[in-house]
Design a protein around this motif. Structure first.
Motif, mmCIF file in Angstrom:
data_model
loop_
_atom_site.group_PDB
_atom_site.id
_atom_site.type_symbol
_atom_site.label_atom_id
_atom_site.label_comp_id
_atom_site.label_asym_id
_atom_site.label_seq_id
_atom_site.Cartn_x
_atom_site.Cartn_y
_atom_site.Cartn_z
ATOM 1 N N ALA A 1 83.962 -31.162 -42.509
ATOM 2 C CA ALA A 1 85.404 -30.475 -41.941
ATOM 3 C C ALA A 1 86.102 -29.259 -41.687
ATOM 4 O O ALA A 1 86.619 -28.985 -40.962
ATOM 5 N N MET A 2 85.302 -28.713 -43.013
ATOM 6 C CA MET A 2 85.933 -27.256 -42.724
ATOM 7 C C MET A 2 85.008 -25.956 -42.272
ATOM 8 O O MET A 2 85.158 -25.351 -42.233
ATOM 9 N N HIS A 3 84.556 -26.930 -41.470
ATOM 10 C CA HIS A 3 83.383 -25.587 -41.061
ATOM 11 C C HIS A 3 83.512 -26.474 -39.125
ATOM 12 O O HIS A 3 82.686 -26.227 -38.363
ATOM 13 N N THR A 4 84.591 -26.710 -38.732
ATOM 14 C CA THR A 4 84.996 -26.859 -37.838
ATOM 15 C C THR A 4 85.322 -26.356 -36.573
ATOM 16 O O THR A 4 85.880 -25.817 -37.639
ATOM 17 N N PRO A 5 85.242 -26.509 -36.065
ATOM 18 C CA PRO A 5 86.389 -25.253 -35.245
ATOM 19 C C PRO A 5 88.290 -25.500 -35.013
ATOM 20 O O PRO A 5 88.416 -24.846 -35.019
ATOM 21 N N TYR A 6 87.974 -26.463 -35.076
ATOM 22 C CA TYR A 6 88.849 -27.453 -35.129
ATOM 23 C C TYR A 6 90.427 -26.895 -36.596
ATOM 24 O O TYR A 6 91.334 -26.449 -36.551
ATOM 25 N N HIS A 7 89.208 -26.914 -37.408
ATOM 26 C CA HIS A 7 89.737 -26.742 -38.727
ATOM 27 C C HIS A 7 89.603 -24.879 -38.696
ATOM 28 O O HIS A 7 91.174 -24.362 -39.440
ATOM 29 N N ALA A 8 88.746 -24.038 -38.286
ATOM 30 C CA ALA A 8 88.971 -22.458 -38.400
ATOM 31 C C ALA A 8 90.410 -22.497 -37.460
ATOM 32 O O ALA A 8 90.795 -21.283 -38.200
ATOM 33 N N GLU A 9 90.640 -23.375 -36.095
ATOM 34 C CA GLU A 9 91.505 -22.842 -35.173
ATOM 35 C C GLU A 9 92.747 -23.172 -36.547
ATOM 36 O O GLU A 9 93.846 -22.380 -36.190
ATOM 37 N N ARG B 1 95.529 -20.750 -37.112
ATOM 38 C CA ARG B 1 98.173 -20.605 -36.859
ATOM 39 C C ARG B 1 98.247 -20.896 -38.350
ATOM 40 O O ARG B 1 100.165 -20.358 -37.967
ATOM 41 N N PHE B 2 97.599 -21.213 -39.107
ATOM 42 C CA PHE B 2 98.696 -20.902 -40.525
ATOM 43 C C PHE B 2 99.000 -19.648 -41.257
ATOM 44 O O PHE B 2 100.179 -19.238 -41.815
ATOM 45 N N ALA B 3 98.049 -18.986 -41.033
ATOM 46 C CA ALA B 3 98.171 -17.558 -41.542
ATOM 47 C C ALA B 3 98.784 -16.920 -40.662
ATOM 48 O O ALA B 3 99.292 -15.657 -41.275
ATOM 49 N N LYS B 4 98.969 -17.279 -38.954
ATOM 50 C CA LYS B 4 100.014 -16.437 -38.341
ATOM 51 C C LYS B 4 101.306 -16.548 -38.048
ATOM 52 O O LYS B 4 102.725 -16.551 -37.528
ATOM 53 N N GLY B 5 101.399 -18.006 -39.445
ATOM 54 C CA GLY B 5 102.452 -18.780 -39.224
ATOM 55 C C GLY B 5 103.222 -19.466 -37.999
ATOM 56 O O GLY B 5 104.327 -19.298 -37.664
ATOM 57 N N GLU B 6 102.325 -19.492 -37.062
ATOM 58 C CA GLU B 6 102.310 -20.669 -36.026
ATOM 59 C C GLU B 6 102.919 -21.968 -36.166
ATOM 60 O O GLU B 6 102.252 -22.379 -36.878
ATOM 61 N N PRO B 7 102.764 -22.762 -35.760
ATOM 62 C CA PRO B 7 103.075 -24.324 -35.920
ATOM 63 C C PRO B 7 101.735 -24.992 -35.671
ATOM 64 O O PRO B 7 101.036 -25.290 -34.669
ATOM 65 N N PRO B 8 101.418 -26.288 -36.106
ATOM 66 C CA PRO B 8 99.496 -26.868 -36.113
ATOM 67 C C PRO B 8 100.301 -27.648 -34.937
ATOM 68 O O PRO B 8 101.368 -27.663 -34.316
#
Length: 278
Positions: A248-256, A260-267
């Motif tokens: 799961a933590m190596h899927t594109p979904y998790h990376a995105e 988003r979290f690192a940028k302070g954007e909502p999930p």
């Protein structure tokens, strides 16, 4: 653009990430005929192969979800002298053949929603229990009606029902065969939400659309692990958890999501966020 795939006694409507499988035999209250069983096998294969589908709704036409086994078909088999059709072994083979598609239905990678309006009796109730969520109309009625026919609960209900409602409640529902309304179903835990009959179809589609925004790979693995959690010891489940998380933590979904979290954007997937227009 929406697509419709027609089967013999049903149809699969695909609208973006949501597929809706409609039982289309209202004159029998959508009884589970041998033909409809074959339709299910074909539909599940279609949904499993189409990775654009992110949620599946099961529902019935004409104010009934599924009235259970095809009693007329049962009567015809009981009058057939051919042991290949009418014998204990023939019955066993027919039921085991049903699990050829019931098991893949339970294990589908996408969330499955049963939108139950009207009756879900016998095998129809068992079928609804294979879904991840049951949304019911206020006039929905459920019954483990097998006892009325001198039969044993099937379609996986002996496994699914006690795990949802507890052993004592499962014995109550299965040994009495009594009818259960939507409100009692919610109190027992197998009904997720109740809607007015006319509001059920759009509510099911909105629910499916929201689920479809979630992580496909993580949701699929979560379903698989939960489906085995009652039979798996703690240490083994922790091992499965670790392997699943590695994927799961190596899927594109998790990376995105992490970006988003690192940028302070909502999930992108936030169940508590109101839908647009609300």
């Amino acid at each position: 653009m929406a697509e419709v795939i027609h089967f013999d006694e049903s149809a699969l409507h695909i609208d973006g990430p949501v597929a809706e499988f409609l039982h289309q035999r209202p004159q029998t209250r959508n009884a589970m005929s041998m033909v409809l069983r074959d339709d299910y096998a074909r539909m599940i294969d279609w949904v499993a192969r189409d990775l654009s589908i992110r949620a599946l709704i099961l529902t019935g036409e004409g104010g009934s979800f599924c009235s259970g086994g095809d009693v007329k078909g049962m009567q015809q088999r009981l009058g057939n002298p051919d042991p290949a059709v009418n014998s204990p072994d023939a019955t066993r083979r027919r039921l085991e053949d049903s699990h050829r598609w019931l098991t893949p239905l339970r294990e589908l990678d996408v969330p499955v929603i049963a939108a139950v309006d009207g009756g879900a009796f016998g095998a129809g109730f068992s079928l609804a229990l294979q879904a991840d969520f049951i949304l019911a109309s206020s006039r929905a009625v459920f019954a483990m009606a097998f006892a009325r026919m001198g039969a044993v609960p099937d379609y996986g209900a002996l496994h699914t029902l006690p795990r949802i409602v507890g052993l004592a409640n499962a014995k109550d529902l299965m040994l009495t065969g009594r009818r259960v309304g939507a409100e009692e179903g919610r109190a027992l835990g197998f009904v997720h939400a109740i809607h007015a009959p006319e509001a059920l179809p759009p509510a099911a589609r909105a629910f499916a659309q929201k689920l479809a925004q979630g992580p496909r790979e993580a949701a699929a693995m979560t379903k698989r692990l939960l489906n085995r959690s009652f039979e798996t010891d703690y240490a083994a489940m922790c091992t499965f958890e670790a392997y699943a998380q590695g994927v799961a933590m190596h899927t594109p979904y998790h990376a995105e999501a992490a970006a988003r979290f690192a940028k302070g954007e909502p999930p992108a997937y936030d169940w508590d966020k109101p839908a647009s227009g609300q």
